[in-house]
Design an enzyme around this catalytic site. Structure first.
Site, PDB file in Angstrom:
ATOM      1  N   GLN A   1       0.880  -1.187   0.109  1.00  0.00           N
ATOM      2  CA  GLN A   1       0.022   0.069   0.161  1.00  0.00           C
ATOM      3  C   GLN A   1       0.741   1.271  -0.039  1.00  0.00           C
ATOM      4  O   GLN A   1       1.675   1.584   1.144  1.00  0.00           O
ATOM      5  CB  GLN A   1      -0.847  -0.187   1.095  1.00  0.00           C
ATOM      6  CG  GLN A   1      -1.662   1.316   1.598  1.00  0.00           C
ATOM      7  CD  GLN A   1      -2.520   1.603   0.471  1.00  0.00           C
ATOM      8  OE1 GLN A   1      -2.269   2.583  -0.297  1.00  0.00           O
ATOM      9  NE2 GLN A   1      -3.383   1.040   0.163  1.00  0.00           N
TER      10      GLN A   1
ATOM     11  N   ARG B   1      -0.147   4.409   0.396  1.00  0.00           N
ATOM     12  CA  ARG B   1      -0.465   5.383   1.311  1.00  0.00           C
ATOM     13  C   ARG B   1      -0.124   4.893   2.549  1.00  0.00           C
ATOM     14  O   ARG B   1      -0.622   4.055   3.047  1.00  0.00           O
ATOM     15  CB  ARG B   1      -1.811   5.481   0.894  1.00  0.00           C
ATOM     16  CG  ARG B   1      -2.753   6.817   1.704  1.00  0.00           C
ATOM     17  CD  ARG B   1      -3.954   6.770   1.395  1.00  0.00           C
ATOM     18  NE  ARG B   1      -4.606   7.951   2.154  1.00  0.00           N
ATOM     19  CZ  ARG B   1      -5.860   8.319   2.034  1.00  0.00           C
ATOM     20  NH1 ARG B   1      -6.732   7.461   1.559  1.00  0.00           N
ATOM     21  NH2 ARG B   1      -6.262   9.483   2.704  1.00  0.00           N
TER      22      ARG B   1
ATOM     23  N   ARG C   1      -8.404   8.428  -7.192  1.00  0.00           N
ATOM     24  CA  ARG C   1      -9.182   9.057  -6.271  1.00  0.00           C
ATOM     25  C   ARG C   1      -8.302  10.256  -5.455  1.00  0.00           C
ATOM     26  O   ARG C   1      -8.917  10.820  -4.658  1.00  0.00           O
ATOM     27  CB  ARG C   1      -9.535   8.111  -5.010  1.00  0.00           C
ATOM     28  CG  ARG C   1     -10.452   7.088  -5.345  1.00  0.00           C
ATOM     29  CD  ARG C   1     -10.791   6.113  -4.314  1.00  0.00           C
ATOM     30  NE  ARG C   1     -11.341   4.842  -4.608  1.00  0.00           N
ATOM     31  CZ  ARG C   1     -12.423   4.577  -4.722  1.00  0.00           C
ATOM     32  NH1 ARG C   1     -13.298   5.730  -4.872  1.00  0.00           N
ATOM     33  NH2 ARG C   1     -12.938   3.300  -5.247  1.00  0.00           N
TER      34      ARG C   1
ATOM     35  N   GLU D   1      -5.605   2.914  -7.765  1.00  0.00           N
ATOM     36  CA  GLU D   1      -6.703   3.190  -7.104  1.00  0.00           C
ATOM     37  C   GLU D   1      -6.523   4.440  -6.316  1.00  0.00           C
ATOM     38  O   GLU D   1      -7.409   5.277  -6.485  1.00  0.00           O
ATOM     39  CB  GLU D   1      -7.061   2.030  -5.998  1.00  0.00           C
ATOM     40  CG  GLU D   1      -8.121   2.300  -5.289  1.00  0.00           C
ATOM     41  CD  GLU D   1      -8.708   1.359  -4.245  1.00  0.00           C
ATOM     42  OE1 GLU D   1      -9.690   1.100  -3.837  1.00  0.00           O
ATOM     43  OE2 GLU D   1      -7.655   0.986  -3.271  1.00  0.00           O
TER      44      GLU D   1
ATOM     45  N   ARG E   1     -11.647   1.720   2.539  1.00  0.00           N
ATOM     46  CA  ARG E   1     -12.973   0.879   3.088  1.00  0.00           C
ATOM     47  C   ARG E   1     -12.909  -0.266   4.012  1.00  0.00           C
ATOM     48  O   ARG E   1     -13.760  -0.416   4.916  1.00  0.00           O
ATOM     49  CB  ARG E   1     -13.513   0.350   1.444  1.00  0.00           C
ATOM     50  CG  ARG E   1     -14.306   1.175   0.811  1.00  0.00           C
ATOM     51  CD  ARG E   1     -14.369   0.691  -0.849  1.00  0.00           C
ATOM     52  NE  ARG E   1     -13.005   0.729  -1.618  1.00  0.00           N
ATOM     53  CZ  ARG E   1     -12.669   0.105  -2.602  1.00  0.00           C
ATOM     54  NH1 ARG E   1     -13.704  -0.935  -2.948  1.00  0.00           N
ATOM     55  NH2 ARG E   1     -11.633   0.194  -3.173  1.00  0.00           N
TER      56      ARG E   1
ATOM     57  N   GLU F   1      -7.998   0.016   0.795  1.00  0.00           N
ATOM     58  CA  GLU F   1      -7.434   0.218   2.106  1.00  0.00           C
ATOM     59  C   GLU F   1      -8.468   0.861   3.017  1.00  0.00           C
ATOM     60  O   GLU F   1      -9.050   0.699   4.276  1.00  0.00           O
ATOM     61  CB  GLU F   1      -6.239   0.760   2.322  1.00  0.00           C
ATOM     62  CG  GLU F   1      -5.742   1.210   3.676  1.00  0.00           C
ATOM     63  CD  GLU F   1      -4.934  -0.148   4.074  1.00  0.00           C
ATOM     64  OE1 GLU F   1      -4.750  -0.207   5.366  1.00  0.00           O
ATOM     65  OE2 GLU F   1      -4.437  -0.982   3.528  1.00  0.00           O
TER      66      GLU F   1
END
Length: 284
Positions: free
Chosen positions: A43, A45, A121, A117, A86, A84
């Protein structure tokens, strides 16, 4: 009512990462136990705003998770590939299960899908985005152009984001924390004098200079920029406007020196790939 951004992130307005990587005929949604899903180690982020998660958790509590997560099977359960926020919001909302699609994924795909993703966003800050591109390039031997194509960006956009990693850690932390904008950071990169760069950085943190004012300071103080007659260091506003226009078109620092209708234009680049990208733009 705390729906706002939370609900909009659950109902995408364009093709989602799920729709991109999994054909509709192969999407089988399953309800998986939240406790069985572990985070994606790829991930990109690392910073999640508490207020945004609370908004999303409120939406999840009222409406459920409308877009399934993407996970891959591992020995002791499942590993998250995309979704992640969600997943975190579902835990915050007290959900026991979440809708998910299980599929096989390589380490490269896990990073790519999580990056796509977040970029779609606009969830990543500039430093997180740059580090994700760097991982694609260094770990999987991508060129900047290949990395850009994977996430639907131009090569110059990726190159400019990667350049931010040349800034000192103190400045990268300020970008990550939202105290320094991407535009301000790009201006700092154009200042080659470390002392002047640090002073300008501190002025930016105090809110004492706009991006345009910072660019003007760098244009006056940078290499190849000379003051006008009288030693005042001022630049012809028409020349400054031309420099600004070229910077916006080319995405890099440009300096114009003019005297008596003649002069020189200096265009800076920071890698061979950026040079090629500049040549492409100039030949269009």
């Amino acid at each position: 009512m705390a729906l706002g951004r939370g609900l909009s992130s659950l109902i995408p307005s364009k093709q989602t990462i799920t729709e991109q990587v999994i054909p509709s005929s192969h999407r089988e949604v399953m309800d998986l136990a939240v406790e069985k899903i572990r985070p994606n180690p790829r991930q990109p982020r690392s910073h999640f705003a508490l207020e945004d998660l609370e908004d999303l958790a409120a939406s999840v509590k009222e409406h459920g998770v409308l877009m399934p997560l993407i996970v891959t099977k591992v020995r002791d359960g499942y590993e998250l590939v995309a979704g992640e926020r969600r997943l975190r919001a579902s835990k915050e909302a007290g959900l026991k299960t979440v809708p998910a699609i299980v599929r096989d994924a390589t380490e490269q795909q896990k990073l790519e899908w999580a990056l796509i993703e977040n970029v779609q966003r606009a969830d990543l800050n500039a430093v997180e985005e740059a580090l994700a591109y760097k991982a694609l390039i260094e770990e999987f031997n991508f060129t900047q152009e290949e990395a850009a194509k994977r996430v639907g960006k131009s090569r110059s956009a990726v190159a400019n984001i990667l350049r931010l990693l040349d800034l000192p850690e103190e400045m990268l932390i300020a970008i990550r924390d939202g105290r320094l904008s991407k535009s301000h950071a790009r201006t700092l990169l154009s200042e080659s004098d470390h002392g002047k760069r640090q002073a300008l950085f501190q002025t930016m943190l105090s809110g004492g200079v706009s991006v345009r004012e910072a660019e003007a300071r760098v244009g006056i103080g940078g290499k190849g920029s000379k003051g006008g007659k009288g030693g005042g260091g001022s630049k012809d506003p028409n020349i400054a406007a031309h420099e600004k226009r070229l910077r916006e078109i080319l995405g890099t620092k440009v300096a114009i020196q003019e005297k008596g209708g003649k002069g020189r234009i200096t265009i800076e680049f920071y890698s061979k790939e950026e040079l090629i990208d500049l040549l492409d733009k100039l030949s269009e």
